[in-house]
Scaffold this active site. Structure first.
Site, PDB file in Angstrom:
ATOM      1  N   HIS A   1     -15.933   1.475  -3.969  1.00 54.03           N
ATOM      2  CA  HIS A   1     -14.460   1.216  -3.702  1.00 54.03           C
ATOM      3  C   HIS A   1     -14.197   0.285  -2.954  1.00 54.03           C
ATOM      4  CE1 HIS A   1     -10.658   3.314  -3.898  1.00 54.03           C
ATOM      5  NE2 HIS A   1     -10.477   3.074  -2.705  1.00 54.03           N
ATOM      6  N   ASP A  23     -18.005   3.480  -7.742  1.00 54.43           N
ATOM      7  CA  ASP A  23     -17.135   4.092  -6.917  1.00 54.43           C
ATOM      8  C   ASP A  23     -17.198   5.609  -6.491  1.00 54.43           C
ATOM      9  OD1 ASP A  23     -14.618   4.667  -5.591  1.00 54.43           O
ATOM     10  OD2 ASP A  23     -13.609   3.229  -6.447  1.00 54.43           O
ATOM     11  N   SER A  27      -6.546   0.800  -4.911  1.00 55.13           N
ATOM     12  CA  SER A  27      -6.683   2.241  -4.417  1.00 55.13           C
ATOM     13  C   SER A  27      -5.133   2.845  -4.489  1.00 55.13           C
ATOM     14  CB  SER A  27      -7.198   2.617  -3.074  1.00 55.13           C
ATOM     15  OG  SER A  27      -7.813   3.807  -2.789  1.00 55.13           O
ATOM     16  N   TYR A  30       0.938  -1.274  -0.205  1.00 55.11           N
ATOM     17  CA  TYR A  30       0.048   0.071   0.127  1.00 55.11           C
ATOM     18  C   TYR A  30       0.722   1.337  -0.077  1.00 55.11           C
ATOM     19  CZ  TYR A  30      -4.051   3.037   0.889  1.00 55.11           C
ATOM     20  OH  TYR A  30      -5.116   3.982   0.551  1.00 55.11           O
TER      21      TYR A  30
END
Length: 685
Positions: free
Chosen positions: A652, A617, A534, A454
């Site tokens: 999302h 989203d 993301s 991430y």
């Protein structure tokens, strides 16, 4: 060689930014509502469906995932005067159910079942707040993954909804009056109050008296800038109203109002480039902050005179550990730490003395906690990569934690081993990484590896339970999770080392993780898959375009990929403090250097790519995945597929029903298995 990709029209669109001409041949795909874009998307989805349906292991993958997803989910309870509110999902339920338990060892009762509200399973319970006496519950519902909550209130004893219906309460924060007659809360403007494209901003604090017209709710606090994010709290006695305003992901302002004396909000901290998390309990103001250390400390102040010069430090920062949470109870402070990206819990007296460790089951993560400000009990959840969620309860100051409830699963965690390794990044910085593997793994360079990360927004990648990763481990795969700069695992300095002008550090750390796994003979590029969503999708896009030869398969989920235009869509202006904006010449230079969409090169042999996004989203616009799909398909010479999977009635990720999760996971693992050449192995019963 796969069959040709669907055709994508390209045009001569060019944007000039700060003197540089930037071709954007697929800008027309930004318009998700146009007939041309919809026809293109349907063709892409069909191409993807046909490719994935032909994977030999697909049926076996589905069967195993159905069983693994039947492993339930569990939250730590929120106690309120002898009532305990918590969520639990079991078996094939699409959404977790909210239960209330009368007494700590009493019977559970269903309080709210989103599955009963919607046969499609796409109605989600986004958040809930019980009143101080446990008599009422405010909660938010949204549909199709859009997270646009509607606030409602129910009577706990009867389960009856009151008349309240307040829309626009996305990610609501709410503080009840002690007598339950009303609450402070956050919401967004009514339709028509601001331009439609700005409704996702302008988050504001209001007060609502039960039974009154929400359109007449008095405004309590409006931030100076529409992108600022206010939250609200109230001391248990109702005297002190506290407003915290996240101006960026590393800067918070705090204000207090004495409701007994009246008068305006008073500034506690403002315009300081640090984070502050505050609460008033027992007439004292407690503040957790990184003001004096990126590892955070805890301070005590007088809410009637909160001048920083008079603050007293209760808990000093610890070298090598991040104080990532603090909870105040009647006699004890509960302190949550991250040390080498794994959780620790401590107790201390209210003056910071008598520190003692709370034993945890092992390397893993505390995923939630619950306690009353004047109470003597603590609940917390714990999980790890191969340990399903469990909730523990302890009498504060008494014996250690005891199991309160766990998710039952027919798993043998001893089949796998979790290691934490360290490796040098490109600039020599030491980066840690969790590696989960079958206990009998032989490091001969042939293992299939699933590398994920991430690296942003101060979010920590600590060990947590994943049902789908168990499928990978059972098939002899290895899971690797590095703790990249940009995350919060090692304090605010670690976060800032992977944001804005330093964002490339996150990508370098991830690429170095892949190189480590190859160097240490876990795998080879031909057996290496990477995945992220993301901000992690941006990470995958950067890794893909910077080092395409290093990976065989790439899964990019709900991603940001056009970093020169991202801030123009949905709520993305909120992320300018993390990434920067191409409208600024200097920040344009950073973003231009790595923006994945702008670094796709024609004639490059790219690995196989699956881009997954969702129609509803409301955070990251699906345009990123559409444009990147078209550009990669036109550029690649490898013969490996570039696939787009665009989900309808999904967002999302929050609130996604298990039925849709299953379909997405079957597609994802079918793609990875096929591209890495993995043959299904039936497991012993």
């Amino acid at each position: 060689m796969t069959r040709p990709h669907p055709a994508s029209r390209s045009d001569a669109t060019v944007e000039v930014l700060h003197g540089e001409s930037l071709p954007d041949p697929y800008r027309w795909l930004e318009d998700g509502g146009s007939a041309e874009t919809r026809a293109w998307t349907e063709a892409q989805n069909e191409y993807t469906r046909q490719y994935l349906q032909a994977v030999p292991a697909r049926a076996a993958i589905r069967r195993r995932l159905e069983r693994l997803l039947a492993i339930g989910a569990l939250s730590a309870p929120t106690p309120a005067r002898g009532r305990y509110f918590y969520q639990r999902r079991e078996g094939t339920q699409d959404q977790p159910v909210l239960y209330v338990r009368e007494g700590v060892h009493g019977e559970d009762r269903v309080l709210l079942d989103p599955n009963a509200l919607d046969r499609a399973g796409t109605t989600a319970l986004d958040w809930f707040f019980p009143s101080e006496d446990g008599r009422l519950l405010a909660y938010g519902l949204s549909r199709d993954g859009n997270e646009e909550s509607e606030l409602r209130v129910l009577e706990v004893a009867t389960g009856r909804d009151l008349a309240e219906r307040i829309p626009g309460t996305r990610a609501c924060e709410l503080a009840w009056l002690p007598d339950g007659t009303g609450f402070y809360y956050t919401r967004y403007p009514w339709p028509g109050q601001v331009p439609e494209e700005e409704r996702q901003y302008h988050r504001t604090v209001y007060f609502h008296a039960l039974g009154s017209d929400p359109e007449r709710d008095p405004l309590i606090f409006k931030p100076r800038e529409k992108e600022h994010w206010p939250g609200v709290g109230l001391s248990p006695d109702g005297r002190w109203l506290l407003i915290s305003v996240a101006r960026t992901f590393d800067q918070t302002d705090v204000y207090l109002q004495d409701r007994a004396a009246g008068g305006p909000l008073r500034t506690v901290v403002e315009d300081l480039p640090f984070q502050f998390a505050a609460e008033v309990v027992g007439g004292r103001l407690y503040v957790r902050t990184n003001l004096d250390s990126p590892q955070y400390g805890l301070y005590l102040a007088d809410p009637a005179d909160p001048d920083r010069a008079a603050w007293r430090r209760l808990i000093a920062p610890e070298e090598g550990a991040v104080l990532d949470g603090a909870l105040v109870t009647r006699e004890w402070l509960v302190l949550s730490y991250l040390e080498r990206a794994s959780s620790r819990l401590q107790l201390a007296r209210l003056d910071g003395s008598d520190r003692r460790e709370v034993p945890l089951p092992g390397i893993g993560s505390v995923f939630g906690w619950g306690a009353e400000p004047d109470g003597d009990e603590l609940f917390f959840g714990f999980s790890s990569y191969t340990v399903p969620p469990s909730v523990y309860r302890m009498e504060l100051g008494g014996a250690g934690p005891a199991l309160w409830r766990r998710v039952e699963a027919d798993l043998d965690p001893d089949r796998f081993v979790v290691r934490q390794v360290s490796y040098p990044s490109r600039d020599g910085t030491a980066v840690t990484m969790f590696v989960v593997a079958p206990r009998d793994l032989v490091r001969d360079g042939t293992a299939p590896v699933y590398l994920t990360g991430y690296g942003g927004f101060n979010i920590s990648m600590s060990p947590g339970f994943s049902r789908s990763l168990l499928l990978w481990l059972e098939q002899g795969g290895v899971v690797a999770v590095p703790n990249l700069r940009g995350g919060g695992e090692y304090g605010e300095a670690w976060h800032q080392a992977g944001m804005l002008a330093h964002k490339q550090n996150s990508f370098d750390d991830f690429i170095a993780a892949a190189e480590y796994l190859i160097r240490e003979r876990y795998t080879t590029p031909a057996r290496l898959a990477i995945a992220g969503g993301s901000n992690g999708g941006l990470l995958m896009g950067a890794a893909l375009t910077q080092r395409p030869e290093l990976f065989r398969a790439v899964v990019i989920q709900v991603p940001l990929l056009d970093m020169l235009r991202y801030h123009r869509f949905l709520i993305a202006r909120l992320w300018i403090p993390e990434y920067g904006s191409a409208e600024d010449p200097e920040q344009f230079r950073w973003l231009r250097a790595y923006s994945p969409y702008h670094h796709v090169r024609a004639g490059t042999a790219y690995p196989a790519v699956l881009l997954a996004t969702a129609e509803s989203d409301t955070r990251v616009d699906p345009l990123h995945a559409r444009k990147m799909t078209a550009r990669l398909q036109a550029a690649t010479t490898s013969g490996h597929p570039v696939l787009l999977r665009l989900e309808s009635r999904a967002g999302h990720g929050a609130g996604k029903p298990v039925s849709k999760v299953l379909e997405e996971l079957v597609d994802t693992w079918s793609f990875v298995f096929r591209e890495l050449g993995i043959e299904w192995r039936d497991q012993p019963q």
